[in-house]
Scaffold this active site. Structure first.
Site, PDB file in Angstrom:
ATOM      1  N   ASN A   9      16.252   9.252  -8.716  1.00 17.09           N
ATOM      2  CA  ASN A   9      15.342   9.950  -9.609  1.00 17.09           C
ATOM      3  C   ASN A   9      15.077   9.026 -10.811  1.00 17.09           C
ATOM      4  O   ASN A   9      15.953   8.797 -11.635  1.00 17.09           O
ATOM      5  CB  ASN A   9      15.981  11.276 -10.055  1.00 17.09           C
ATOM      6  CG  ASN A   9      15.087  12.069 -10.988  1.00 17.09           C
ATOM      7  OD1 ASN A   9      14.486  11.525 -11.908  1.00 17.09           O
ATOM      8  ND2 ASN A   9      15.032  13.367 -10.750  1.00 17.09           N
ATOM      9  N   LYS A  12      15.762  10.526 -14.357  1.00 20.89           N
ATOM     10  CA  LYS A  12      17.190  10.615 -14.696  1.00 20.89           C
ATOM     11  C   LYS A  12      17.765   9.228 -14.981  1.00 20.89           C
ATOM     12  O   LYS A  12      18.520   9.033 -15.924  1.00 20.89           O
ATOM     13  CB  LYS A  12      17.983  11.231 -13.536  1.00 20.89           C
ATOM     14  CG  LYS A  12      17.950  12.725 -13.446  1.00 20.89           C
ATOM     15  CD  LYS A  12      18.935  13.138 -12.354  1.00 20.89           C
ATOM     16  CE  LYS A  12      18.925  14.623 -12.094  1.00 20.89           C
ATOM     17  NZ  LYS A  12      19.942  14.979 -11.081  1.00 20.89           N
ATOM     18  N   ASP A  68      24.945  16.652 -11.267  1.00 25.44           N
ATOM     19  CA  ASP A  68      24.141  17.767 -10.787  1.00 25.44           C
ATOM     20  C   ASP A  68      23.858  18.614 -12.009  1.00 25.44           C
ATOM     21  O   ASP A  68      24.721  18.772 -12.889  1.00 25.44           O
ATOM     22  CB  ASP A  68      24.838  18.578  -9.692  1.00 25.44           C
ATOM     23  CG  ASP A  68      23.835  19.390  -8.869  1.00 25.44           C
ATOM     24  OD1 ASP A  68      22.624  19.047  -8.872  1.00 25.44           O
ATOM     25  OD2 ASP A  68      24.230  20.372  -8.229  1.00 25.44           O
TER      26      ASP A  68
END
Length: 195
Positions: A9, A12, A68
């Site tokens: 990602n 991120k 997460d």
């Protein structure tokens, strides 16, 4: 120091690299030629983060960490939680559809309280290998209409406590000092630089 962040990602990755700065070289899954879609089959953020980190450690041998993150909305009994990225169903991560579903489910409910929670699982060889978990939480509210053009995911509808702007309006510089991920990464960073 070199470490793998078990993600591809780009948002991120850029956020984490910005927070950690030049003290730590953060590699992505792409950087280590890992093209596997690592399953996230846990029932908690902790289980999912550990599952991803363990996969990289076991199969590639790198010191690594995985995260997460979930948005937990009080009036929806903690939804979307571990399903935040895939809340609207379908293939991939459709932020627009996820936000639309969340706003629809909340409807005119006056209780807009919510929080983002990030859990990071770190596994390093020199810890024989030991797992260390770090958590970051930011509290706020879900607004009724999207605002702002920066950020990703639910940023345009999440207004952190103490601010009159959404994450998408605050911009990366401010978000990267107050966000759930920033808080968890700060703990990770302190640990890496002192152990």
């Amino acid at each position: 120091m070199k470490i793998v962040f078990a993600t591809n990602n780009k948002n991120k990755l850029s956020e984490i690299r910005e927070i950690l700065g030049s003290r730590v070289e953060v590699l992505s899954l792409q950087d280590i030629n890992c093209n596997v879609d690592i399953p996230e089959t846990g029932n908690t953020l902790e289980e999912n983060a550990l599952q991803k980190a363990q996969y990289i450690f076991d199969n590639y041998g790198y010191d690594c960490f995985a995260d997460d993150t979930g948005l937990e909305v009080d009036a929806l009994n903690g939804e979307p939680g571990i399903y935040s990225a895939r809340y609207a169903g379908g293939e991939g991560h459709d932020s627009e559809a996820n936000m639309a579903k969340l706003l629809y489910k909340l409807g005119s409910n006056d209780n807009r309280k919510a929080h983002f929670r990030t859990v990071i699982a770190l596994i390093r060889k020199n810890d024989n290998p030991q797992v260390t978990l770090f958590e970051g939480i930011v509290y706020g509210n879900i607004i009724k209409e999207k605002r702002g053009g920066e950020g990703f995911g639910y940023d345009p509808i999440f207004e952190p406590e103490g601010y009159n702007n959404t994450f998408a309006e605050l911009g990366h510089e401010i978000k990267n000092t107050i966000s759930h991920r920033a808080k968890a990464v700060k703990k990770l960073s302190d640990y890496l630089l002192n152990n």
